[in-house]
Scaffold this active site. Structure first.
Site, PDB file in Angstrom:
ATOM      1  N   ASN A  25      13.784  14.475  28.684  1.00 56.29           N
ATOM      2  CA  ASN A  25      12.363  14.451  27.791  1.00 56.29           C
ATOM      3  C   ASN A  25      12.364  15.770  27.178  1.00 56.29           C
ATOM      4  O   ASN A  25      12.713  16.890  27.748  1.00 56.29           O
ATOM      5  CB  ASN A  25      11.035  14.389  28.631  1.00 56.29           C
ATOM      6  CG  ASN A  25      11.224  12.816  29.223  1.00 56.29           C
ATOM      7  OD1 ASN A  25      11.923  12.031  29.368  1.00 56.29           O
ATOM      8  ND2 ASN A  25       9.995  12.667  29.897  1.00 56.29           N
ATOM      9  N   ASP A  78      -0.112   5.199   0.757  1.00 57.49           N
ATOM     10  CA  ASP A  78      -0.331   6.289   1.865  1.00 57.49           C
ATOM     11  C   ASP A  78      -0.389   5.305   3.182  1.00 57.49           C
ATOM     12  O   ASP A  78      -1.133   4.454   3.555  1.00 57.49           O
ATOM     13  CB  ASP A  78      -1.750   6.714   1.577  1.00 57.49           C
ATOM     14  CG  ASP A  78      -1.770   7.568   0.158  1.00 57.49           C
ATOM     15  OD1 ASP A  78      -0.777   8.372   0.072  1.00 57.49           O
ATOM     16  OD2 ASP A  78      -2.761   7.445  -0.499  1.00 57.49           O
ATOM     17  N   PHE A 130       5.912  -4.933  29.005  1.00 55.13           N
ATOM     18  CA  PHE A 130       6.777  -5.988  29.718  1.00 55.13           C
ATOM     19  C   PHE A 130       6.040  -6.586  31.031  1.00 55.13           C
ATOM     20  O   PHE A 130       5.082  -5.944  31.281  1.00 55.13           O
ATOM     21  CB  PHE A 130       8.183  -5.362  30.307  1.00 55.13           C
ATOM     22  CG  PHE A 130       9.073  -5.270  29.227  1.00 55.13           C
ATOM     23  CD1 PHE A 130      10.067  -5.770  28.826  1.00 55.13           C
ATOM     24  CD2 PHE A 130       8.928  -4.013  28.309  1.00 55.13           C
ATOM     25  CE1 PHE A 130      11.219  -5.651  27.662  1.00 55.13           C
ATOM     26  CE2 PHE A 130       9.775  -3.557  27.370  1.00 55.13           C
ATOM     27  CZ  PHE A 130      10.782  -4.466  27.133  1.00 55.13           C
ATOM     28  N   LEU A 144      20.592   9.855  28.319  1.00 53.83           N
ATOM     29  CA  LEU A 144      21.961  10.348  28.069  1.00 53.83           C
ATOM     30  C   LEU A 144      22.771   9.488  28.965  1.00 53.83           C
ATOM     31  O   LEU A 144      22.859   9.247  30.212  1.00 53.83           O
ATOM     32  CB  LEU A 144      22.277  11.863  28.418  1.00 53.83           C
ATOM     33  CG  LEU A 144      22.140  12.911  27.102  1.00 53.83           C
ATOM     34  CD1 LEU A 144      20.465  12.784  26.625  1.00 53.83           C
ATOM     35  CD2 LEU A 144      22.237  14.260  27.750  1.00 53.83           C
ATOM     36  N   ASP A 172       0.975  -1.321  -0.076  1.00 46.16           N
ATOM     37  CA  ASP A 172      -0.087   0.115   0.003  1.00 46.16           C
ATOM     38  C   ASP A 172       0.994   1.316  -0.081  1.00 46.16           C
ATOM     39  O   ASP A 172       2.238   0.958   0.484  1.00 46.16           O
ATOM     40  CB  ASP A 172      -0.846  -0.006   1.084  1.00 46.16           C
ATOM     41  CG  ASP A 172      -1.595   1.188   1.370  1.00 46.16           C
ATOM     42  OD1 ASP A 172      -2.308   1.618   0.562  1.00 46.16           O
ATOM     43  OD2 ASP A 172      -1.318   1.797   2.509  1.00 46.16           O
ATOM     44  N   THR A 219      15.798  10.207  32.087  1.00 45.73           N
ATOM     45  CA  THR A 219      15.436  10.476  30.782  1.00 45.73           C
ATOM     46  C   THR A 219      15.418  12.196  30.634  1.00 45.73           C
ATOM     47  O   THR A 219      14.634  12.830  31.494  1.00 45.73           O
ATOM     48  CB  THR A 219      14.361  10.063  30.028  1.00 45.73           C
ATOM     49  OG1 THR A 219      13.259  10.075  30.772  1.00 45.73           O
ATOM     50  CG2 THR A 219      14.681   8.258  29.898  1.00 45.73           C
ATOM     51  N   LYS A 238      13.218   8.595  39.316  1.00 49.90           N
ATOM     52  CA  LYS A 238      12.560   8.200  40.463  1.00 49.90           C
ATOM     53  C   LYS A 238      12.343   6.741  40.293  1.00 49.90           C
ATOM     54  O   LYS A 238      12.595   5.895  41.473  1.00 49.90           O
ATOM     55  CB  LYS A 238      11.312   8.972  40.784  1.00 49.90           C
ATOM     56  CG  LYS A 238      11.721  10.461  41.340  1.00 49.90           C
ATOM     57  CD  LYS A 238      10.674  11.046  41.957  1.00 49.90           C
ATOM     58  CE  LYS A 238      10.797  12.696  41.897  1.00 49.90           C
ATOM     59  NZ  LYS A 238      10.597  13.355  40.727  1.00 49.90           N
ATOM     60  N   GLU A 258      11.933  10.279  24.846  1.00 53.81           N
ATOM     61  CA  GLU A 258      12.572  10.255  25.864  1.00 53.81           C
ATOM     62  C   GLU A 258      14.191  10.096  25.842  1.00 53.81           C
ATOM     63  O   GLU A 258      14.440   8.636  25.960  1.00 53.81           O
ATOM     64  CB  GLU A 258      11.848   9.177  26.840  1.00 53.81           C
ATOM     65  CG  GLU A 258      10.450   9.611  27.085  1.00 53.81           C
ATOM     66  CD  GLU A 258       9.754   8.909  28.202  1.00 53.81           C
ATOM     67  OE1 GLU A 258      10.388   8.122  29.054  1.00 53.81           O
ATOM     68  OE2 GLU A 258       8.471   9.149  28.435  1.00 53.81           O
ATOM     69  N   TYR A 310      17.019  20.520  33.409  1.00 50.16           N
ATOM     70  CA  TYR A 310      15.772  21.079  33.049  1.00 50.16           C
ATOM     71  C   TYR A 310      15.994  22.440  32.281  1.00 50.16           C
ATOM     72  O   TYR A 310      16.795  23.153  32.870  1.00 50.16           O
ATOM     73  CB  TYR A 310      14.642  20.990  33.988  1.00 50.16           C
ATOM     74  CG  TYR A 310      14.440  19.716  34.627  1.00 50.16           C
ATOM     75  CD1 TYR A 310      14.159  18.870  33.542  1.00 50.16           C
ATOM     76  CD2 TYR A 310      14.619  19.600  35.960  1.00 50.16           C
ATOM     77  CE1 TYR A 310      13.832  17.549  34.238  1.00 50.16           C
ATOM     78  CE2 TYR A 310      14.264  18.398  36.337  1.00 50.16           C
ATOM     79  CZ  TYR A 310      13.909  17.217  35.576  1.00 50.16           C
ATOM     80  OH  TYR A 310      13.548  15.993  36.102  1.00 50.16           O
ATOM     81  N   ARG A 322      14.992  -1.543  18.435  1.00 46.47           N
ATOM     82  CA  ARG A 322      13.938  -2.475  18.567  1.00 46.47           C
ATOM     83  C   ARG A 322      12.647  -1.532  18.487  1.00 46.47           C
ATOM     84  O   ARG A 322      12.607  -0.463  18.970  1.00 46.47           O
ATOM     85  CB  ARG A 322      13.864  -3.220  19.906  1.00 46.47           C
ATOM     86  CG  ARG A 322      13.854  -2.516  21.126  1.00 46.47           C
ATOM     87  CD  ARG A 322      13.762  -3.224  22.279  1.00 46.47           C
ATOM     88  NE  ARG A 322      13.838  -2.504  23.665  1.00 46.47           N
ATOM     89  CZ  ARG A 322      12.936  -2.091  24.418  1.00 46.47           C
ATOM     90  NH1 ARG A 322      11.770  -2.283  23.725  1.00 46.47           N
ATOM     91  NH2 ARG A 322      13.232  -1.364  25.129  1.00 46.47           N
ATOM     92  N   GLY A 342       9.419  15.104  32.809  1.00 54.56           N
ATOM     93  CA  GLY A 342       9.020  13.894  32.154  1.00 54.56           C
ATOM     94  C   GLY A 342       7.779  13.739  33.175  1.00 54.56           C
ATOM     95  O   GLY A 342       6.937  14.634  33.739  1.00 54.56           O
TER      96      GLY A 342
HETATM   97  N1  RBF Z   1       8.760   2.098  27.888  1.00 53.64           N
HETATM   98  C1  RBF Z   1       7.892   1.158  27.676  1.00 53.64           C
HETATM   99  O1  RBF Z   1       6.711   1.013  27.885  1.00 53.64           O
HETATM  100  N2  RBF Z   1       8.308  -0.009  26.514  1.00 53.64           N
HETATM  101  C2  RBF Z   1       9.460  -0.064  26.175  1.00 53.64           C
HETATM  102  O2  RBF Z   1       9.935  -0.828  25.416  1.00 53.64           O
HETATM  103  C3  RBF Z   1      10.593   1.229  26.432  1.00 53.64           C
HETATM  104  N3  RBF Z   1      11.721   1.115  26.221  1.00 53.64           N
HETATM  105  C4  RBF Z   1      12.492   2.058  26.402  1.00 53.64           C
HETATM  106  C5  RBF Z   1      13.884   2.183  26.013  1.00 53.64           C
HETATM  107  C6  RBF Z   1      14.603   3.194  26.299  1.00 53.64           C
HETATM  108  C7  RBF Z   1      16.101   3.288  25.947  1.00 53.64           C
HETATM  109  C8  RBF Z   1      14.079   4.348  27.466  1.00 53.64           C
HETATM  110  C9  RBF Z   1      15.119   5.294  27.632  1.00 53.64           C
HETATM  111  C10 RBF Z   1      12.728   4.252  27.650  1.00 53.64           C
HETATM  112  C11 RBF Z   1      12.034   3.308  27.563  1.00 53.64           C
HETATM  113  N4  RBF Z   1      10.885   3.043  27.652  1.00 53.64           N
HETATM  114  C12 RBF Z   1      10.002   2.148  27.252  1.00 53.64           C
HETATM  115  C13 RBF Z   1      10.000   4.351  28.374  1.00 53.64           C
HETATM  116  C14 RBF Z   1      10.170   4.248  30.050  1.00 53.64           C
HETATM  117  O3  RBF Z   1       9.140   3.601  30.333  1.00 53.64           O
HETATM  118  C15 RBF Z   1      10.134   5.701  30.316  1.00 53.64           C
HETATM  119  O4  RBF Z   1      11.559   6.265  29.995  1.00 53.64           O
HETATM  120  C16 RBF Z   1      10.117   5.859  31.887  1.00 53.64           C
HETATM  121  O5  RBF Z   1       8.616   5.490  32.142  1.00 53.64           O
HETATM  122  C17 RBF Z   1      10.365   7.222  31.973  1.00 53.64           C
HETATM  123  O6  RBF Z   1       9.024   8.373  31.849  1.00 53.64           O
HETATM  124 MG    MG Z   2      -2.634   3.040   3.714  1.00 51.08          MG
END
Ligand code: RBF
Ligand code: MG
Length: 384
Positions: free
Chosen positions: A250, A19, A330, A303, A17, A248, A242, A300, A312, A325, A236
């Site tokens: 954000n 679009d 999870f 570093l 497809d 992260t 925490k 997110e 911030y 990925r 975030g």
């Molecule tokens: N959150 C998910 O729900 N599933 C993920 O697969 C997932 N992978 C992440 C991978 C990385 C490298 C980072 C930095 C965050 C990921 N998070 C993922 C987000 C994570 O839940 C989020 O950073 C925290 O909730 C902080 O807000």
């Molecule tokens: Mg389409």
């Protein structure tokens, strides 16, 4: 991701497809609807627009524009960018001699205009079927059946890649195998009739279908055409340091509505520049954090450096150079944290490879304005 239902090694042809599958047609909406609203004295709320688009298939939005006969020149069609992995997939199938067809509800002339903007696309398809070339559009199977016919193959030999529910319905009705790449997040239930549901074209595994595998993965990472974004670091959800021990940095969601539609969700990595500190390795998640079931798309970046303090408000510049990925759910917070740390280790190691290391010197990381106009328009965020 659901494992595909078992198929024999019968698949020899691919029908795509256009679009929302190969092209980020959503951007046409913001580019046409936004000026229209502004002209009529309404202020443009890009966040709202994104949600609106999320409720209807992107394809439908594009069709509205076509239906109303809004004047769109070839040049303007060229504002529509390929979705991540589209070029890679087309090149891969073509170079491995897998015949491909394009099957879209759009009129043939619009399809031709849209694909003419992308080098090597037109020549890659052995058949192109437009909505005006068959009796009934998707969800009727006509377009796909016509595609198979023009490729001189049986529908059961065809693998369809589709982003919309009507498209999946059409492909199934045609007796084909379907990979769904939903444009709209969190609606995967509606795609249950597809044989496989994936997040983006970067997640296509041709070998699952008996087709030649990609050979471009390096140490668990996939090099991508780099993209550049920047913004002030914001707080975030307070879950970063925490809850997870993963601080992260954000970026504000409002400032990347374009980006949010342009780049599908997933775990990516690259280089991060902090105006007053330097350049650091970075791994990041973009999407809806399935574990936390966020309603808004977030970016997110983590570093990979121990700063010992928050920053911030500081301007953060990112060069995103590789993919790891799709975002996933999870069974426990521990397993999510473990996986994110694994992502960090993968990124840390991969960024030393020359394919990725070379971007550490991107001028954009130090001065984003410098590259905002080049970089293939990928740094538009910056001009906001
Ligand atoms: N959150 C998910 O729900 N599933 C993920 O697969 C997932 N992978 C992440 C991978 C990385 C490298 C980072 C930095 C965050 C990921 N998070 C993922 C987000 C994570 O839940 C989020 O950073 C925290 O909730 C902080 O807000
Ligand atoms: Mg389409």
């Amino acid at each position: 991701m659901a494992a595909p239902k078992p198929v024999g090694l019968l698949i020899s042809h691919v029908i795509l497809d256009l679009d929302g599958t190969l092209l980020n047609t959503d951007s046409i909406v913001s580019r046409v609807v936004e000026p229209f609203l502004v002209k009529n004295g309404k202020s443009w709320d890009s966040k709202k627009a994104h949600k609106l688009v999320g409720k209807t298939p992107y394809e439908a939005a594009a069709l509205v524009i076509e239906d109303y006969g809004l004047p769109y020149s070839t040049e303007e069609w060229c504002n529509i960018k390929p979705l991540p992995g589209a070029n890679r997939l087309i090149k891969h199938l073509r170079s491995n001699g897998v015949p491909m067809a394009l099957a879209s509800n759009s009129p043939r002339s619009n399809i031709e205009a849209k694909i003419s903007c992308h080098e090597g696309w037109k020549e890659s398809f052995s058949a192109i079927v437009g909505g005006d070339e068959v009796e009934k559009a998707k969800p009727s199977p006509d377009i796909f059946l016509e595609g198979a016919k023009r490729m001189n193959t049986d529908p059961s030999n065809c693998l369809v890649i589709e982003d919309s529910v009507p498209g999946v319905t059409a492909g199934k009705a045609a007796g084909m195998h379907i990979i769904a790449v939903p444009s709209v997040p969190k609606k995967t239930a509606e795609f249950s009739s597809a044989d496989e549901v994936i997040n983006s074209l970067l997640d296509v595994r041709p070998e699952k279908w008996g087709l030649p595998p990609f050979d471009d993965w390096i140490e668990g990472t996939l090099p991508i055409e780099p993209w550049f974004i920047s913004g002030p670091v914001i707080k975030g959800f307070g879950r970063g340091s925490k809850v997870l021990g993963i601080p992260t940095a954000n970026l504000p969601a409002e400032s990347f509505s374009d980006l949010a539609s342009e780049h599908t969700s997933g775990v990516y990595f690259g280089w991060a520049g902090l105006s007053t500190r330097g350049i650091y390795k970075m791994v990041m998640s973009i999407g809806w954090n399935p574990y936390f079931d966020n309603t808004e798309k977030t970016v997110e970046p983590w570093l990979l450096n121990d700063f010992g303090e928050d920053f911030y408000g500081e301007e953060l510049h990112l060069a995103i150079v590789g993919y790891i990925r799709p975002e996933a759910n999870f069974p426990s917070l521990e397993s999510l944290i473990e996986r994110i740390h694994e992502d960090g280790r993968i990124a840390e190691k991969a960024l030393d490879l020359s394919v990725y290391a070379k971007y550490k010197d991107s001028p954009y990381l130090r001065n984003p304005l410098q590259q905002a106009n080049s970089a293939d328009g990928q740094a538009e965020l910056n001009s906001k």
